[in-house]
Design a protein around this motif. Structure first.
Motif, PDB file in Angstrom:
ATOM      1  N   UNK A  63       0.846  -1.189   0.000  1.00  7.98           N
ATOM      2  CA  UNK A  63       0.000   0.000   0.000  1.00  7.98           C
ATOM      3  C   UNK A  63       0.881   1.238   0.000  1.00  7.98           C
ATOM      4  N   UNK A  64       0.287   2.393   0.195  1.00  4.83           N
ATOM      5  CA  UNK A  64       1.040   3.641   0.142  1.00  4.83           C
ATOM      6  C   UNK A  64       1.268   4.284   1.491  1.00  4.83           C
ATOM      7  N   UNK A  65       1.203   3.496   2.568  1.00  6.91           N
ATOM      8  CA  UNK A  65       1.325   4.068   3.905  1.00  6.91           C
ATOM      9  C   UNK A  65       2.737   4.576   4.194  1.00  6.91           C
ATOM     10  N   UNK A  66       3.752   3.929   3.628  1.00 12.02           N
ATOM     11  CA  UNK A  66       5.159   4.305   3.817  1.00 12.02           C
ATOM     12  C   UNK A  66       5.562   4.417   5.289  1.00 12.02           C
ATOM     13  N   UNK A  67       5.387   3.352   6.062  1.00  9.11           N
ATOM     14  CA  UNK A  67       5.878   3.396   7.442  1.00  9.11           C
ATOM     15  C   UNK A  67       7.402   3.365   7.468  1.00  9.11           C
ATOM     16  N   UNK A  68       7.951   3.676   8.623  1.00 11.50           N
ATOM     17  CA  UNK A  68       9.396   3.613   8.801  1.00 11.50           C
ATOM     18  C   UNK A  68       9.868   2.171   8.900  1.00 11.50           C
ATOM     19  N   UNK A  69       9.098   1.349   9.638  1.00  8.03           N
ATOM     20  CA  UNK A  69       9.450  -0.053   9.833  1.00  8.03           C
ATOM     21  C   UNK A  69       8.191  -0.849  10.134  1.00  8.03           C
ATOM     22  N   UNK A  70       7.991  -1.943   9.416  1.00 13.23           N
ATOM     23  CA  UNK A  70       6.840  -2.806   9.642  1.00 13.23           C
ATOM     24  C   UNK A  70       7.170  -3.949  10.576  1.00 13.23           C
ATOM     25  N   UNK A  71       6.159  -4.458  11.259  1.00 10.56           N
ATOM     26  CA  UNK A  71       6.359  -5.569  12.171  1.00 10.56           C
ATOM     27  C   UNK A  71       6.822  -6.832  11.476  1.00 10.56           C
ATOM     28  N   UNK A  72       6.463  -7.006  10.198  1.00  5.31           N
ATOM     29  CA  UNK A  72       6.877  -8.201   9.472  1.00  5.31           C
ATOM     30  C   UNK A  72       8.366  -8.185   9.144  1.00  5.31           C
ATOM     31  N   UNK A  73       8.903  -7.023   8.767  1.00 11.99           N
ATOM     32  CA  UNK A  73      10.338  -6.928   8.492  1.00 11.99           C
ATOM     33  C   UNK A  73      11.132  -7.097   9.794  1.00 11.99           C
ATOM     34  N   UNK A  74      10.619  -6.532  10.876  1.00 17.15           N
ATOM     35  CA  UNK A  74      11.261  -6.713  12.179  1.00 17.15           C
ATOM     36  C   UNK A  74      11.285  -8.196  12.555  1.00 17.15           C
ATOM     37  N   UNK A 123      -0.494  -6.053  18.629  1.00 19.88           N
ATOM     38  CA  UNK A 123       0.752  -5.317  18.481  1.00 19.88           C
ATOM     39  C   UNK A 123       0.606  -4.322  17.339  1.00 19.88           C
ATOM     40  N   UNK A 124       1.208  -3.147  17.508  1.00 20.79           N
ATOM     41  CA  UNK A 124       1.174  -2.175  16.427  1.00 20.79           C
ATOM     42  C   UNK A 124       1.746  -2.801  15.164  1.00 20.79           C
ATOM     43  N   UNK A 125       1.116  -2.492  14.034  1.00 23.96           N
ATOM     44  CA  UNK A 125       1.545  -3.095  12.785  1.00 23.96           C
ATOM     45  C   UNK A 125       2.826  -2.508  12.232  1.00 23.96           C
ATOM     46  N   UNK A 126       3.121  -1.261  12.605  1.00 23.94           N
ATOM     47  CA  UNK A 126       4.297  -0.601  12.036  1.00 23.94           C
ATOM     48  C   UNK A 126       4.703   0.577  12.896  1.00 23.94           C
ATOM     49  N   UNK A 127       5.893   1.056  12.634  1.00 25.38           N
ATOM     50  CA  UNK A 127       6.403   2.295  13.215  1.00 25.38           C
ATOM     51  C   UNK A 127       6.364   3.330  12.115  1.00 25.38           C
ATOM     52  N   UNK A 128       5.664   4.450  12.360  1.00 28.22           N
ATOM     53  CA  UNK A 128       5.499   5.454  11.319  1.00 28.22           C
ATOM     54  C   UNK A 128       6.717   6.378  11.251  1.00 28.22           C
ATOM     55  N   UNK A 129       6.706   7.280  10.294  1.00 26.02           N
ATOM     56  CA  UNK A 129       7.852   8.160  10.083  1.00 26.02           C
ATOM     57  C   UNK A 129       8.129   9.047  11.297  1.00 26.02           C
ATOM     58  N   UNK A 130       7.090   9.379  12.068  1.00 29.35           N
ATOM     59  CA  UNK A 130       7.286  10.167  13.285  1.00 29.35           C
ATOM     60  C   UNK A 130       7.571   9.287  14.491  1.00 29.35           C
ATOM     61  N   UNK A 131       7.758   7.983  14.241  1.00 33.22           N
ATOM     62  CA  UNK A 131       8.084   6.973  15.247  1.00 33.22           C
ATOM     63  C   UNK A 131       6.922   6.645  16.186  1.00 33.22           C
ATOM     64  N   UNK A 132       5.738   7.052  15.826  1.00 33.95           N
ATOM     65  CA  UNK A 132       4.562   6.596  16.556  1.00 33.95           C
ATOM     66  C   UNK A 132       4.116   5.251  15.994  1.00 33.95           C
ATOM     67  N   UNK A 133       3.535   4.417  16.863  1.00 31.93           N
ATOM     68  CA  UNK A 133       3.053   3.121  16.418  1.00 31.93           C
ATOM     69  C   UNK A 133       1.793   3.244  15.587  1.00 31.93           C
ATOM     70  N   UNK A 134       1.696   2.432  14.545  1.00 29.63           N
ATOM     71  CA  UNK A 134       0.481   2.382  13.735  1.00 29.63           C
ATOM     72  C   UNK A 134      -0.459   1.363  14.366  1.00 29.63           C
ATOM     73  N   UNK A 135      -1.600   1.802  14.926  1.00 30.65           N
ATOM     74  CA  UNK A 135      -2.425   0.910  15.743  1.00 30.65           C
ATOM     75  C   UNK A 135      -3.335  -0.009  14.940  1.00 30.65           C
ATOM     76  N   UNK A 136      -3.545   0.276  13.659  1.00 28.03           N
ATOM     77  CA  UNK A 136      -4.479  -0.510  12.866  1.00 28.03           C
ATOM     78  C   UNK A 136      -3.957  -1.903  12.542  1.00 28.03           C
ATOM     79  N   UNK A 137      -4.870  -2.785  12.160  1.00 26.02           N
ATOM     80  CA  UNK A 137      -4.480  -4.114  11.705  1.00 26.02           C
ATOM     81  C   UNK A 137      -3.802  -3.957  10.353  1.00 26.02           C
ATOM     82  N   UNK A 138      -2.526  -4.315  10.284  1.00 22.11           N
ATOM     83  CA  UNK A 138      -1.730  -4.045   9.094  1.00 22.11           C
ATOM     84  C   UNK A 138      -1.295  -5.341   8.416  1.00 22.11           C
TER      85      UNK A 138
END
Length: 330
Positions: A63-74, A123-138
């Motif tokens: 998708x186009x969310x562009x998080x900093x880091x996703x839980x799957x890559x971690x 668990x948060x699905x991702x870490x966003x560019x501002x380093x806040x957790x993305x709370x949605x199901x990702x």
């Protein structure tokens, strides 16, 4: 890929996965240069920035969310560190193996400590560019941590798994992971339902290769509970049949440069035939706490332990020489 190579070594016993210089170079580059090149802020994790576009993605979610880091890559990084540590240990590099074992532990500790979202029960699905957790199901960023065993046992894990059951995958590629994940974590009925969905002739994009490969894999490793460890020359089986299925049988399963046959009946009987050409240790496991099991009609004391999901498991360990066949019953 690194984690997959380790699993293939356990399944096949092919020493090229351990010793071949091309593989060894790939493993080392993966856990050092690859991470370092994408880790611009030097926090130990590869991050993604929006100008990268589709290069250096932070998650497998398309998708186009562009998080900093996703839980799957971690989670994949956690698995890579752990598998690299095991390869090093097999190669006799104990100190370096311990280093990467500890690196894996630190990733797991960070995720379970910092990524939990109590309000949403996941668990948060991702870490966003501002380093806040993305709370949605990702999607894959939310469920792949279970595939890679990143999530620690406990109530949080149980709540988050129910959330994955509820949301599932958004397309056929994502749904292909569900049965294996559910079987791994003791959700046998949900896993079987996922298998039936993937085998449904009406399933959209059923011709995708993910479908057939994942169905075969989930039947063998999930429904039949088969795992292999060629390094120790051992096999584990445990029936995960639901009440609606009386029996399951698979023949000529390729493992350790040979083949095996397995059958389960009613969750109370398991049979294995050794066609690998080598002596194997077979751990025949059964759900529940049972003081004794019957091996080819002879009583044997069972060892009782946990399946990792809080349920009792009873085990008989049998040595099978080449050509041997054994049946274990409750």
């Amino acid at each position: 890929m690194l984690d997959c190579c380790y699993k293939q070594y356990l399944w096949t016993g092919d020493r090229d996965y351990v010793d071949h210089p091309v593989f060894r170079n790939f493993y080392e580059r993966t856990v050092t240069d690859y991470i370092d090149r994408w880790d611009k802020d030097k926090d130990g994790f590869p991050e993604h920035y929006a100008p990268y576009g589709r290069r250096g993605i932070a998650s497998y979610v398309e998708d186009g969310l562009h998080p900093l880091l996703g839980g799957d890559v971690l989670a994949a990084q956690y698995a890579a560190f752990g598998s690299y540590s095991r390869f090093l240990a097999i190669s006799g590099k104990a100190a370096l193996a311990e280093l990467y074992k500890n690196k894996a532990k630190e990733v797991r500790k960070l995720y379970n400590r910092d990524w939990w979202n109590e309000e949403n029960g996941r668990f948060n699905g991702a870490l966003m560019q501002d380093r806040r957790g993305y709370p949605g199901y990702y999607y894959s960023a939310t469920y792949l941590p279970f595939y890679f065993d990143l999530v620690e046992p406990g109530n949080r894990k149980k709540r988050a798994l129910r959330d994955v059951v509820h949301h599932g995958g958004s397309n056929v590629e994502e749904k292909s992971h569900m049965a294996e994940i559910f079987y791994k974590h003791g959700l046998n009925q949900e896993a079987y339902s996922s298998l039936l969905e993937m085998m449904d002739p009406q399933l959209k994009r059923r011709e995708y290769p993910e479908v057939s490969y994942s169905v075969i894999g989930a039947i063998l490793t999930g429904t039949m509970g088969l795992s292999a460890d060629a390094h120790r020359q051992s096999l584990v089986t445990m029936s995960r049949l639901t009440d609606s299925i009386d029996w399951i049988e698979a023949k000529d399963i390729p493992v350790m440069s040979g083949h095996i046959d397995i059958a389960h009946a009613n969750g109370r009987e398991s049979t294995l035939a050794n066609g690998t050409g080598r002596t194997l240790q077979w751990e025949a496991r059964f759900s529940g706490s049972h003081q004794k099991l019957y091996v080819n009609g002879t009583v044997m004391p069972a060892s009782i332990g946990s399946d990792g999901n809080g349920e009792f498991v009873s085990t008989a360990v049998i040595e099978l020489n080449p050509g041997d066949r054994a049946t274990v019953k409750l």
